[in-house]
Scaffold this motif. Structure first.
Motif, PDB file in Angstrom:
ATOM      1  N   PHE A 216      -4.030 -57.541 -25.438  1.00  0.00           N
ATOM      2  CA  PHE A 216      -5.307 -58.247 -25.408  1.00  0.00           C
ATOM      3  C   PHE A 216      -5.477 -59.141 -26.631  1.00  0.00           C
ATOM      4  CE2 PHE A 216      -9.844 -58.568 -26.396  1.00  0.00           C
ATOM      5  CZ  PHE A 216     -10.332 -59.076 -25.202  1.00  0.00           C
ATOM      6  N   GLU A 217      -5.211 -58.598 -27.820  1.00  0.00           N
ATOM      7  CA  GLU A 217      -5.391 -59.369 -29.047  1.00  0.00           C
ATOM      8  C   GLU A 217      -4.419 -60.531 -29.124  1.00  0.00           C
ATOM      9  OE1 GLU A 217      -7.822 -59.284 -31.223  1.00  0.00           O
ATOM     10  OE2 GLU A 217      -8.708 -57.765 -29.926  1.00  0.00           O
ATOM     11  N   GLY A 218      -3.172 -60.303 -28.689  1.00  0.00           N
ATOM     12  CA  GLY A 218      -2.194 -61.385 -28.702  1.00  0.00           C
ATOM     13  C   GLY A 218      -2.609 -62.529 -27.804  1.00  0.00           C
ATOM     14  N   LEU A 219      -3.065 -62.209 -26.603  1.00  0.00           N
ATOM     15  CA  LEU A 219      -3.505 -63.251 -25.671  1.00  0.00           C
ATOM     16  C   LEU A 219      -4.804 -63.897 -26.127  1.00  0.00           C
ATOM     17  CD1 LEU A 219      -2.705 -61.628 -22.192  1.00  0.00           C
ATOM     18  CD2 LEU A 219      -1.365 -63.318 -23.454  1.00  0.00           C
ATOM     19  N   ARG A 220      -5.683 -63.135 -26.746  1.00  0.00           N
ATOM     20  CA  ARG A 220      -6.951 -63.698 -27.224  1.00  0.00           C
ATOM     21  C   ARG A 220      -6.723 -64.668 -28.379  1.00  0.00           C
ATOM     22  NH1 ARG A 220     -10.984 -62.569 -30.893  1.00  0.00           N
ATOM     23  NH2 ARG A 220      -9.771 -60.857 -31.770  1.00  0.00           N
ATOM     24  N   GLU A 221      -5.743 -64.355 -29.222  1.00  0.00           N
ATOM     25  CA  GLU A 221      -5.486 -65.183 -30.401  1.00  0.00           C
ATOM     26  C   GLU A 221      -4.789 -66.499 -30.051  1.00  0.00           C
ATOM     27  OE1 GLU A 221      -3.217 -62.659 -32.935  1.00  0.00           O
ATOM     28  OE2 GLU A 221      -4.892 -61.312 -33.348  1.00  0.00           O
ATOM     29  N   THR A 222      -3.771 -66.432 -29.191  1.00  0.00           N
ATOM     30  CA  THR A 222      -2.959 -67.636 -28.934  1.00  0.00           C
ATOM     31  C   THR A 222      -2.766 -67.955 -27.456  1.00  0.00           C
ATOM     32  OG1 THR A 222      -0.848 -66.422 -28.898  1.00  0.00           O
ATOM     33  CG2 THR A 222      -1.624 -67.216 -31.047  1.00  0.00           C
ATOM     34  N   GLY A 223      -3.181 -67.051 -26.565  1.00  0.00           N
ATOM     35  CA  GLY A 223      -2.929 -67.262 -25.143  1.00  0.00           C
ATOM     36  C   GLY A 223      -1.524 -66.883 -24.731  1.00  0.00           C
ATOM     37  N   PHE A 224      -0.698 -66.476 -25.696  1.00  0.00           N
ATOM     38  CA  PHE A 224       0.705 -66.139 -25.452  1.00  0.00           C
ATOM     39  C   PHE A 224       1.084 -64.831 -26.147  1.00  0.00           C
ATOM     40  CE2 PHE A 224       1.032 -70.400 -24.026  1.00  0.00           C
ATOM     41  CZ  PHE A 224       2.291 -70.623 -23.471  1.00  0.00           C
ATOM     42  N   VAL A 225       1.984 -64.054 -25.550  1.00  0.00           N
ATOM     43  CA  VAL A 225       2.678 -62.956 -26.227  1.00  0.00           C
ATOM     44  C   VAL A 225       4.129 -62.957 -25.734  1.00  0.00           C
ATOM     45  CG1 VAL A 225       0.643 -61.465 -26.485  1.00  0.00           C
ATOM     46  CG2 VAL A 225       2.122 -61.208 -24.475  1.00  0.00           C
ATOM     47  N   ILE A 226       4.981 -62.233 -26.454  1.00  0.00           N
ATOM     48  CA  ILE A 226       6.382 -62.085 -26.056  1.00  0.00           C
ATOM     49  C   ILE A 226       6.677 -60.610 -25.865  1.00  0.00           C
ATOM     50  CG2 ILE A 226       8.797 -62.421 -26.746  1.00  0.00           C
ATOM     51  CD1 ILE A 226       7.806 -64.799 -28.467  1.00  0.00           C
ATOM     52  N   LEU A 227       7.194 -60.253 -24.689  1.00  0.00           N
ATOM     53  CA  LEU A 227       7.582 -58.871 -24.400  1.00  0.00           C
ATOM     54  C   LEU A 227       9.023 -58.661 -24.830  1.00  0.00           C
ATOM     55  CD1 LEU A 227       6.147 -58.219 -20.818  1.00  0.00           C
ATOM     56  CD2 LEU A 227       5.153 -57.561 -23.007  1.00  0.00           C
ATOM     57  N   GLU A 228       9.239 -57.697 -25.719  1.00  0.00           N
ATOM     58  CA  GLU A 228      10.592 -57.417 -26.194  1.00  0.00           C
ATOM     59  C   GLU A 228      11.334 -56.466 -25.263  1.00  0.00           C
ATOM     60  OE1 GLU A 228      10.931 -57.953 -30.843  1.00  0.00           O
ATOM     61  OE2 GLU A 228       9.611 -56.278 -30.352  1.00  0.00           O
ATOM     62  N   ASP A 229      10.634 -55.560 -24.635  1.00  0.00           N
ATOM     63  CA  ASP A 229      11.274 -54.684 -23.647  1.00  0.00           C
ATOM     64  C   ASP A 229      10.304 -54.522 -22.486  1.00  0.00           C
ATOM     65  OD1 ASP A 229       9.400 -53.151 -24.915  1.00  0.00           O
ATOM     66  OD2 ASP A 229      10.758 -51.551 -25.514  1.00  0.00           O
ATOM     67  N   HIS A 230      10.827 -54.615 -21.287  1.00  0.00           N
ATOM     68  CA  HIS A 230       9.957 -54.731 -20.119  1.00  0.00           C
ATOM     69  C   HIS A 230      10.521 -54.034 -18.889  1.00  0.00           C
ATOM     70  CE1 HIS A 230      12.999 -57.796 -19.549  1.00  0.00           C
ATOM     71  NE2 HIS A 230      12.587 -58.375 -20.650  1.00  0.00           N
ATOM     72  N   GLY A 231      11.651 -53.377 -19.034  1.00  0.00           N
ATOM     73  CA  GLY A 231      12.203 -52.602 -17.925  1.00  0.00           C
ATOM     74  C   GLY A 231      13.042 -53.382 -16.938  1.00  0.00           C
ATOM     75  N   ILE A 232      13.171 -54.696 -17.108  1.00  0.00           N
ATOM     76  CA  ILE A 232      14.018 -55.496 -16.223  1.00  0.00           C
ATOM     77  C   ILE A 232      15.370 -55.669 -16.908  1.00  0.00           C
ATOM     78  CG2 ILE A 232      14.283 -57.683 -14.990  1.00  0.00           C
ATOM     79  CD1 ILE A 232      11.260 -58.003 -15.069  1.00  0.00           C
ATOM     80  N   SER A 233      16.421 -55.289 -16.224  1.00  0.00           N
ATOM     81  CA  SER A 233      17.743 -55.249 -16.852  1.00  0.00           C
ATOM     82  C   SER A 233      18.278 -56.643 -17.170  1.00  0.00           C
ATOM     83  CB  SER A 233      18.740 -54.522 -15.943  1.00  0.00           C
ATOM     84  OG  SER A 233      19.066 -55.315 -14.822  1.00  0.00           O
ATOM     85  N   ASN A 234      19.005 -56.732 -18.265  1.00  0.00           N
ATOM     86  CA  ASN A 234      19.672 -57.992 -18.606  1.00  0.00           C
ATOM     87  C   ASN A 234      20.696 -58.376 -17.551  1.00  0.00           C
ATOM     88  OD1 ASN A 234      18.301 -58.579 -20.993  1.00  0.00           O
ATOM     89  ND2 ASN A 234      19.674 -57.320 -22.231  1.00  0.00           N
ATOM     90  N   ASP A 235      21.269 -57.368 -16.899  1.00  0.00           N
ATOM     91  CA  ASP A 235      22.249 -57.637 -15.844  1.00  0.00           C
ATOM     92  C   ASP A 235      21.603 -58.459 -14.721  1.00  0.00           C
ATOM     93  OD1 ASP A 235      24.851 -57.246 -14.500  1.00  0.00           O
ATOM     94  OD2 ASP A 235      23.677 -56.038 -13.092  1.00  0.00           O
ATOM     95  N   LEU A 236      20.402 -58.057 -14.295  1.00  0.00           N
ATOM     96  CA  LEU A 236      19.701 -58.807 -13.244  1.00  0.00           C
ATOM     97  C   LEU A 236      19.325 -60.196 -13.730  1.00  0.00           C
ATOM     98  CD1 LEU A 236      18.339 -59.134 -10.513  1.00  0.00           C
ATOM     99  CD2 LEU A 236      16.315 -57.982 -11.445  1.00  0.00           C
ATOM    100  N   LEU A 237      18.801 -60.286 -14.944  1.00  0.00           N
ATOM    101  CA  LEU A 237      18.403 -61.595 -15.471  1.00  0.00           C
ATOM    102  C   LEU A 237      19.602 -62.539 -15.537  1.00  0.00           C
ATOM    103  CD1 LEU A 237      15.966 -60.542 -18.349  1.00  0.00           C
ATOM    104  CD2 LEU A 237      15.420 -61.152 -15.986  1.00  0.00           C
ATOM    105  N   ASN A 238      20.749 -62.014 -15.977  1.00  0.00           N
ATOM    106  CA  ASN A 238      21.955 -62.836 -16.044  1.00  0.00           C
ATOM    107  C   ASN A 238      22.405 -63.278 -14.653  1.00  0.00           C
ATOM    108  OD1 ASN A 238      22.120 -62.654 -18.838  1.00  0.00           O
ATOM    109  ND2 ASN A 238      23.423 -60.839 -18.790  1.00  0.00           N
ATOM    110  N   LYS A 239      22.287 -62.389 -13.682  1.00  0.00           N
ATOM    111  CA  LYS A 239      22.686 -62.728 -12.315  1.00  0.00           C
ATOM    112  C   LYS A 239      21.826 -63.863 -11.753  1.00  0.00           C
ATOM    113  CE  LYS A 239      24.673 -58.336 -10.731  1.00  0.00           C
ATOM    114  NZ  LYS A 239      24.470 -57.157  -9.829  1.00  0.00           N
ATOM    115  N   VAL A 240      20.522 -63.787 -12.026  1.00  0.00           N
ATOM    116  CA  VAL A 240      19.638 -64.836 -11.499  1.00  0.00           C
ATOM    117  C   VAL A 240      19.885 -66.156 -12.221  1.00  0.00           C
ATOM    118  CG1 VAL A 240      17.270 -65.510 -10.988  1.00  0.00           C
ATOM    119  CG2 VAL A 240      17.920 -63.110 -10.830  1.00  0.00           C
TER     120      VAL A 240
END
Length: 293
Positions: free
Chosen positions: A24-48
């Motif tokens: 909430f605070e990150g989005l309120r301050e800048t409208g943006f945040v960065i997720l460092e870990d999110h449960g989606i595998s790098n293998d899938l991201l690389n495949k896409v």
């Protein structure tokens, strides 16, 4: 100022209640945040990413894409220099392929499998983050679940081709704009270029590592929170890598087309935007950027 980085894994495991406040605070301050870990595998991201690169490396024949259907449903291939920022007369230097919850016409079975897998996981994460915002917005936990039920969200595979010398020198890969939807989940792009406009009027780079996800507030969420969570202006500049292709994958989380975008009661101040149906707002904005006839 930097965009705040937050961790999601422990929250998904029920072990980090501070995630809700950090988001909430990150989005309120800048409208943006960065997720460092999110449960989606790098293998899938690389495949896409590999699937996207393969698709855009081949010649795309426009007659194989019913452009009237593309404009009607926002599905399939959108040709180079079709979209432009609102109020801009210069086309963005990009092409893309869009996927929705249904009505897709995939180029291959393999394309369909990996892209639908990513779509499903990004949609799940988007809904988790919207629910995580309800505490600080003082809403019922299912507020956004109801709004996004049967939502027509879009996954966009973006390609910014190398920039030739005959392009307008004022044209850039994506001119300054705000997203239309509730929230956007952008899988960290291959190549630099993403910048946001600070409240002080300065452009700053959004620095990410491979596999991270950039999350930003769209106009719809900004609207219903009466700008408590701001829809921040951003762009993709040509930079020093304009001779190379750049790829990215934003997921635009949308509400149900029939949902009413109404400012949350306790956030009204007498100057709020009027209620509007989500589909009407979307179509209005799509016409303004050249994606709706």
């Amino acid at each position: 100022m930097k965009v705040k980085k937050i961790k999601m894994k422990k929250y998904l495991e029920g072990k980090d209640p501070s995630f809700e406040d950090d988001l909430f605070e990150g989005l309120r301050e800048t409208g943006f945040v960065i997720l460092e870990d999110h449960g989606i595998s790098n293998d899938l991201l690389n495949k896409v990413y590999d699937t996207s690169k393969n698709y855009f490396s081949k010649e795309k024949v426009e007659k194989d894409n019913d452009i009237s259907e593309v404009y009607k449903f926002q599905r399939g291939y959108i040709p180079y220099k079709t979209e432009h920022a609102k109020d801009s007369n210069l086309m963005d230097l990009k092409e893309f392929y869009q996927v929705g919850i249904d009505r897709n016409n995939y180029p291959s079975k393999e394309f369909k499998e990996v892209v639908e897998d990513l779509y499903s996981q990004l949609e799940k994460n988007a809904k988790i983050m919207l629910k995580a915002l309800t505490k600080n917005l003082k809403l019922e936990e299912d507020y956004f679940d109801k709004m996004t039920d049967k939502g027509d969200s879009i996954l966009r595979l973006l390609h910014y081709p190398p920039i030739g010398n005959n392009e307008d020198p004022n044209a850039i890969r994506a001119a300054e704009h705000e997203d239309i939807n509730l929230i956007t989940l952008l899988v960290a792009a291959e190549g630099k270029g993403l910048q946001i406009l600070t409240r002080e009027g300065d452009w700053i780079d959004v620095e990410t590592k491979k596999g991270e996800i950039v999350v930003d507030v769209g106009d719809m969420l900004s609207r219903i929170t009466n700008n408590l969570l701001p829809s921040t202006t951003h762009r993709v500049v040509n930079g020093d890598q304009k001779e190379n292709s750049r790829y990215s994958m934003p997921f635009f989380c949308h509400p149900n087309p029939e949902a009413i975008l109404s400012v949350i009661d306790h956030l009204k101040d007498g100057n709020e935007e009027q209620d509007i149906k989500a589909n009407d707002f979307l179509n209005q904005r799509l016409r303004e950027i050249g994606l709706k006839k």
